[in-house]
Design a protein around this motif. Sequence first.
Motif, PDB file in Angstrom:
ATOM      1  N   GLY A  81       0.709  -1.148  -0.108  1.00 56.15           N
ATOM      2  CA  GLY A  81       0.041   0.028  -0.045  1.00 56.15           C
ATOM      3  C   GLY A  81       0.891   1.372   0.100  1.00 56.15           C
ATOM      4  O   GLY A  81       2.092   1.258  -0.374  1.00 56.15           O
ATOM      5  N   SER A  82       0.195   2.381   0.483  1.00 56.74           N
ATOM      6  CA  SER A  82       0.795   3.698   0.081  1.00 56.74           C
ATOM      7  C   SER A  82       1.661   3.970   1.150  1.00 56.74           C
ATOM      8  O   SER A  82       2.675   5.166   1.070  1.00 56.74           O
ATOM      9  N   GLN A 134      -3.577   2.350  -3.574  1.00 60.87           N
ATOM     10  CA  GLN A 134      -2.524   1.661  -4.602  1.00 60.87           C
ATOM     11  C   GLN A 134      -1.866   2.894  -5.413  1.00 60.87           C
ATOM     12  O   GLN A 134      -0.783   3.110  -5.606  1.00 60.87           O
ATOM     13  N   PRO A 154       0.909  -4.456  -7.165  1.00 62.40           N
ATOM     14  CA  PRO A 154       0.547  -3.300  -7.607  1.00 62.40           C
ATOM     15  C   PRO A 154      -1.034  -2.925  -7.943  1.00 62.40           C
ATOM     16  O   PRO A 154      -1.653  -1.781  -8.040  1.00 62.40           O
ATOM     17  N   ASN A 156      -3.549  -4.489  -6.809  1.00 61.10           N
ATOM     18  CA  ASN A 156      -4.740  -4.689  -5.863  1.00 61.10           C
ATOM     19  C   ASN A 156      -5.487  -3.575  -5.557  1.00 61.10           C
ATOM     20  O   ASN A 156      -5.120  -2.443  -5.386  1.00 61.10           O
TER      21      ASN A 156
END
Length: 233
Positions: A81-82, A134, A154, A156
Amino acid sequence: MIEISGLVKRHGVQTVLREVSFTAKAGQVTGFLGPNGAGKSSTLRILLGLDAADSGTALVGGKPYRSLRNPLRTVGSLLEGSGAHRSRTARGHLSWVAASNGIPRRRIAEVLDVVGLGDAARTRVGAFSLGMHQRLGLATALLGEPDVLVLDEPVNGLDPHGIRWLREFLRSYAEQGRTVLLSSHLMSELASTADRLVVINRGAIVHSGTVTEVTAGHASLEDAFFALTGEGR
């Protein structure tokens, strides 16, 4: 170029990586696939300086990640994630990342537009969908205009339009002479996106080559994957 050579990693009595070696070359998308627990994440974490190997090397452009000055200018990564705090806005998150690596602030608006978050720049991350997280993670990876991208799952949370956009973007990125290492469970996407594939199982590389070479004798990449890893039996 990414060069992984002889990586060995142990957790107690368990050997997680067994002499893992492969390269991801400039101008190509290299797909990295294997079952859960095969060693993909351990390999990527060592490559990005988040963990240490018991032996072997993981180099980017001939150097360990931890020796890179302002590493985001060389390697952009997306793992889990980010990484942005829920209370920050997208712009606020990218602002501190840019400042930490000496990246011009103009890049913030540029990368938000590239990933389709231009209209969400002032939205707090806590209100983001999984797909938006994402996209923000990818924006963070792109912030320093790196020559190398390392991406773990990536797609997701991305909708079909977002998946197609990312596929085309990564192909274009590699065609500019840059290096893309892409880990994913979506084999149809890897078959469509990657130039070369590296298959890992139980901590060891079991096959590598072009998509055509890896799938030779099989009806699909999925069938080749099951044959190589023994999954699905």
